[in-house]
Design an enzyme around this catalytic site. Sequence first.
Site, mmCIF file in Angstrom:
data_model
loop_
_atom_site.group_PDB
_atom_site.id
_atom_site.type_symbol
_atom_site.label_atom_id
_atom_site.label_comp_id
_atom_site.label_asym_id
_atom_site.label_seq_id
_atom_site.Cartn_x
_atom_site.Cartn_y
_atom_site.Cartn_z
ATOM 1 N N GLU A 126 -5.865 57.696 29.461
ATOM 2 C CA GLU A 126 -5.302 58.905 28.828
ATOM 3 C C GLU A 126 -5.051 58.623 27.350
ATOM 4 O O GLU A 126 -4.565 57.545 27.017
ATOM 5 C CB GLU A 126 -3.939 59.252 29.456
ATOM 6 C CG GLU A 126 -3.979 59.513 30.938
ATOM 7 C CD GLU A 126 -2.562 59.630 31.541
ATOM 8 O OE1 GLU A 126 -1.571 59.634 30.785
ATOM 9 O OE2 GLU A 126 -2.476 59.712 32.772
ATOM 10 N N LYS A 128 -3.199 58.179 24.047
ATOM 11 C CA LYS A 128 -1.794 57.884 23.814
ATOM 12 C C LYS A 128 -1.327 58.773 22.665
ATOM 13 O O LYS A 128 -1.709 58.596 21.513
ATOM 14 C CB LYS A 128 -1.610 56.412 23.462
ATOM 15 C CG LYS A 128 -0.167 56.021 23.274
ATOM 16 C CD LYS A 128 -0.033 54.509 23.195
ATOM 17 C CE LYS A 128 1.415 54.077 23.150
ATOM 18 N NZ LYS A 128 2.124 54.546 21.970
ATOM 19 N N ASP A 130 0.845 60.343 19.857
ATOM 20 C CA ASP A 130 1.844 59.791 18.952
ATOM 21 C C ASP A 130 2.901 60.848 18.654
ATOM 22 O O ASP A 130 2.876 61.526 17.635
ATOM 23 C CB ASP A 130 1.149 59.337 17.657
ATOM 24 C CG ASP A 130 2.056 58.453 16.822
ATOM 25 O OD1 ASP A 130 3.130 58.060 17.313
ATOM 26 O OD2 ASP A 130 1.687 58.154 15.676
ATOM 27 N N TYR A 237 2.570 63.568 31.349
ATOM 28 C CA TYR A 237 1.742 62.481 31.885
ATOM 29 C C TYR A 237 2.431 61.562 32.884
ATOM 30 O O TYR A 237 1.823 60.677 33.433
ATOM 31 C CB TYR A 237 1.148 61.641 30.747
ATOM 32 C CG TYR A 237 2.180 61.158 29.735
ATOM 33 C CD1 TYR A 237 3.166 60.237 30.089
ATOM 34 C CD2 TYR A 237 2.170 61.639 28.428
ATOM 35 C CE1 TYR A 237 4.104 59.809 29.174
ATOM 36 C CE2 TYR A 237 3.110 61.212 27.497
ATOM 37 C CZ TYR A 237 4.084 60.293 27.878
ATOM 38 O OH TYR A 237 5.018 59.882 26.982
ATOM 39 N N LYS A 325 -4.513 49.931 21.688
ATOM 40 C CA LYS A 325 -4.230 50.551 20.390
ATOM 41 C C LYS A 325 -5.490 50.719 19.545
ATOM 42 O O LYS A 325 -6.386 49.883 19.586
ATOM 43 C CB LYS A 325 -3.224 49.687 19.621
ATOM 44 C CG LYS A 325 -1.830 49.676 20.218
ATOM 45 C CD LYS A 325 -1.186 51.025 20.081
ATOM 46 C CE LYS A 325 0.314 51.013 20.145
ATOM 47 N NZ LYS A 325 1.034 50.548 19.005
ATOM 48 N N CYS A 419 -6.378 43.336 -22.244
ATOM 49 C CA CYS A 419 -5.534 44.402 -21.717
ATOM 50 C C CYS A 419 -6.142 45.760 -22.074
ATOM 51 O O CYS A 419 -6.469 45.999 -23.237
ATOM 52 C CB CYS A 419 -4.141 44.259 -22.322
ATOM 53 S SG CYS A 419 -3.095 45.676 -21.997
ATOM 54 N N CYS A 422 -3.539 47.452 -24.826
ATOM 55 C CA CYS A 422 -3.306 46.955 -26.194
ATOM 56 C C CYS A 422 -4.405 46.002 -26.659
ATOM 57 O O CYS A 422 -4.338 45.484 -27.766
ATOM 58 C CB CYS A 422 -1.954 46.266 -26.277
ATOM 59 S SG CYS A 422 -1.924 44.658 -25.460
ATOM 60 N N CYS A 437 -1.519 40.499 -19.310
ATOM 61 C CA CYS A 437 -1.687 40.801 -20.729
ATOM 62 C C CYS A 437 -0.729 39.915 -21.519
ATOM 63 O O CYS A 437 0.437 39.771 -21.151
ATOM 64 C CB CYS A 437 -1.347 42.274 -20.948
ATOM 65 S SG CYS A 437 -1.009 42.690 -22.660
ATOM 66 N N CYS A 443 2.405 45.417 -26.575
ATOM 67 C CA CYS A 443 1.622 46.191 -25.608
ATOM 68 C C CYS A 443 2.420 47.433 -25.202
ATOM 69 O O CYS A 443 3.467 47.318 -24.562
ATOM 70 C CB CYS A 443 1.304 45.349 -24.381
ATOM 71 S SG CYS A 443 0.458 46.306 -23.112
HETATM 72 S S1 IVH Z 1 2.941 56.350 30.208
HETATM 73 C C1 IVH Z 1 5.954 53.676 32.400
HETATM 74 N N1 IVH Z 1 1.130 57.858 29.056
HETATM 75 O O1 IVH Z 1 3.735 55.696 24.655
HETATM 76 C C2 IVH Z 1 4.913 54.146 31.445
HETATM 77 N N2 IVH Z 1 2.896 57.010 27.720
HETATM 78 O O2 IVH Z 1 4.341 52.840 24.157
HETATM 79 C C3 IVH Z 1 5.339 55.326 30.692
HETATM 80 N N3 IVH Z 1 2.816 57.759 25.402
HETATM 81 O O3 IVH Z 1 7.063 55.671 25.715
HETATM 82 C C4 IVH Z 1 4.446 55.710 29.603
HETATM 83 N N4 IVH Z 1 1.013 58.996 25.570
HETATM 84 O O4 IVH Z 1 6.149 57.751 24.529
HETATM 85 C C5 IVH Z 1 2.253 57.133 28.901
HETATM 86 N N5 IVH Z 1 -0.512 59.262 28.193
HETATM 87 C C6 IVH Z 1 0.602 58.536 28.030
HETATM 88 C C7 IVH Z 1 1.253 58.440 26.779
HETATM 89 C C8 IVH Z 1 2.389 57.657 26.670
HETATM 90 C C9 IVH Z 1 1.963 58.569 24.760
HETATM 91 C C10 IVH Z 1 3.954 57.076 24.758
HETATM 92 C C11 IVH Z 1 5.263 57.224 25.484
HETATM 93 C C12 IVH Z 1 5.692 55.825 25.807
HETATM 94 C C13 IVH Z 1 4.960 55.045 24.775
HETATM 95 C C14 IVH Z 1 4.747 53.623 25.202
#
Ligand code: IVH
Length: 690
Positions: A126, A128, A130, A237, A325, A419, A422, A437, A443
């Site tokens: 899934e 992630k 932000d 999620y 990441k 420089c 100057c 310089c 300068c």
């Molecule tokens: S699962 C026990 N799924 O990432 C596991 N987290 O670094 C619970 N986050 O605190 C997290 N998208 O704020 C999960 N598809 C996703 C996510 C997700 C973003 C965030 C969430 C979590 C943090 C962990």
Amino acid sequence: MNDVTPPKELSAQDAAAQHARLAEDIRMHNAAYHQNDAPLLSDAAYDAMFRRLLAIEAAHPDLAQAESPSQAVGAPPAQGFTKVQHTIPMLSLGNAFSPDDVDEFLTRIRRFLNLQDGDPLEIVAEPKIDGLSVSLRYENGSFVRGATRGDGNEGEDITANLQTIADIPDMLKDAAPRIVEVRGEVYLPRSAFRSLNEEQEAAGARVFANPRNAAAGSLRQHDAGVTASRPLRMFAYAWGEVSEDVAENQREFLEQLDAWGFQTNPLSRACSGLDEIIGNYTTISAKRPELDYDIDGIVYKVDRLDFQRRLGFVSRAPRWAIAHKFPAEQATTILRDIEIQVGRTGSLTPVARLEPVTVGGVVISNATLHNEDEIARKDLRRGDTVVIQRAGDVIPQVVRALLEKRPKDSKTYVFPETCPVCQSEAVRDKEEAVRRCTGGLICPAQVVERLKHFVSRDAFDIEGLGEKNVTALHADMLLSGPADIFRLQNHRASLIEREGWGEQSVENLLEAIEKHRTVPLERFIYALGIRQVGQATARLLARTYGNLADWRAAMNAAHDTKSDALEELLNIDGIGESVANDLLAFVHEDHNRQTLDDLDDLLDIQPFVQPKSDSNLAGKTVVFTGKLEKMTRSEAKAQAEALGAKVSGSVSNKTDLVVAGLGAAAKARKATELGIRTVDEDIWIKMISG
Ligand code: IVH
């Protein structure tokens, strides 16, 4: 964190010291991120710090105590909202940075579950998101309470604000157990973030650094009407407390979330095996710039919930999930020009002027090039198509040039040896990457930078002399050096005639200058802008020599390499040979001698006030944390030191007093834990005036 000594090679003492430093920094950054919505460093830098902390703990397990950030998942809730206990903690995730890390994750799970080679292991991948994680409690199908993550165990009740979000149903649309907690991520779409910032700017209000901060700011409103005006969204999620099982695997669970009326991320998919997982990662990375929301990685979760239960948790994260990441966001653009900026001490810093390009929702037109070696190493040339990257809020960087797109007539960039401002020779010290310089006060760039430093907050603190005015007055030859500031009153008439000035603003400026004609010696020395002489060194000098005349006499005498004066200078704890060289070079330069003479005539430079040893703060160690409202941090520090206290940056059992300003968090908490007296700014002011 620059120390790269393998943790195993660190002595127990060094490991403990480094661990304590890292832990303190991480707590501070946790607070900045979770409580103040103002991250101070990029995710990548934070992750690097955290990895170092974990590596040290792995080699020195006794350091992994309950108070280590490795055992916590965030920061405690901000003040002002009712606290909510999470019956099932809201945890965080471990990180993977490479396919190898992901491979290890899969192997670890297979080994733990004792799966054979042919046994399937489905993984749900899934995006992630932000944003900000929230937990939504439904009882008998109705939304009853919503909370932030907080420190994972205790969050804040933000029900009223969450009720304004269209993606959060008031009633579940499909049959559900009596109690269900749905967890997910609230975010602000990038497009909404851009319009919000435009509105904020037009209204003269605070502009948010990124969509995540804007979402956090919008969720923490005490007036739900404001939250309602921000088009927040949510992807669901995960779950917290449930009175009955709702699914057998994550895929089914996501379908259930859809049926209840939540949004689930359309890019989630099931994968089996490393190749499929990495293929999916690559596909989503490519889509990332087009998405209307920020994602910072892909989360991999073991699909089967019975497997998840067996795998369980390790301290702060589930063993059955990991976050893969993304590297910093990148884009390609044209390097239009390389410009050289000249700093106060003459350093030439190259800056890339770029064809404007959007990276992660932010338009970038400049990037840092660090120094000449960096340009040479990357062989960057004007006209090149370059890859630039931006990680979190850090300054964008130029990663590399695309050679296949290089214009045929392009020439290697030659770093100037004079420089650009100057035309004086610019030379490089053997040990430094920086070219400087040698023009000194002839300068104009250095003069302007030095003037800016001279009037800055921690130096003479002259309001009304900002960058624009300093530059303009210098160009018109009304300010050629610092002494001219205190002669400006002789030009009152011509100042008043300047465009956009007028009588009142000139009066204000002259008054501000007048007010600072009396100055303590340590501020004066700092204001001179001598290389390597910051506030602390300036103070050491003032403390050692007491007054301007004695300081200057000692510096003159120290010119003789065999003198007692030089020995005395080098004996000051905190002043080494290199600082001494810069100091003596400054004091012996003709222009600077003249400036010091002039300033001595024009100003009332106060001798150093030895700390009062009879004050009740004498010998005490004080830590300031949070934002002070009635004085600057440097002012508070100076007062504390004048009363004989030592000011330290971190709380330990050696600390006697913590002064907590606004938003003070980690350090104030630590002080409470250690039973150290903590006072607010008002009490502090009473203490120092009494
Ligand atoms: S699962 C026990 N799924 O990432 C596991 N987290 O670094 C619970 N986050 O605190 C997290 N998208 O704020 C999960 N598809 C996703 C996510 C997700 C973003 C965030 C969430 C979590 C943090 C962990």
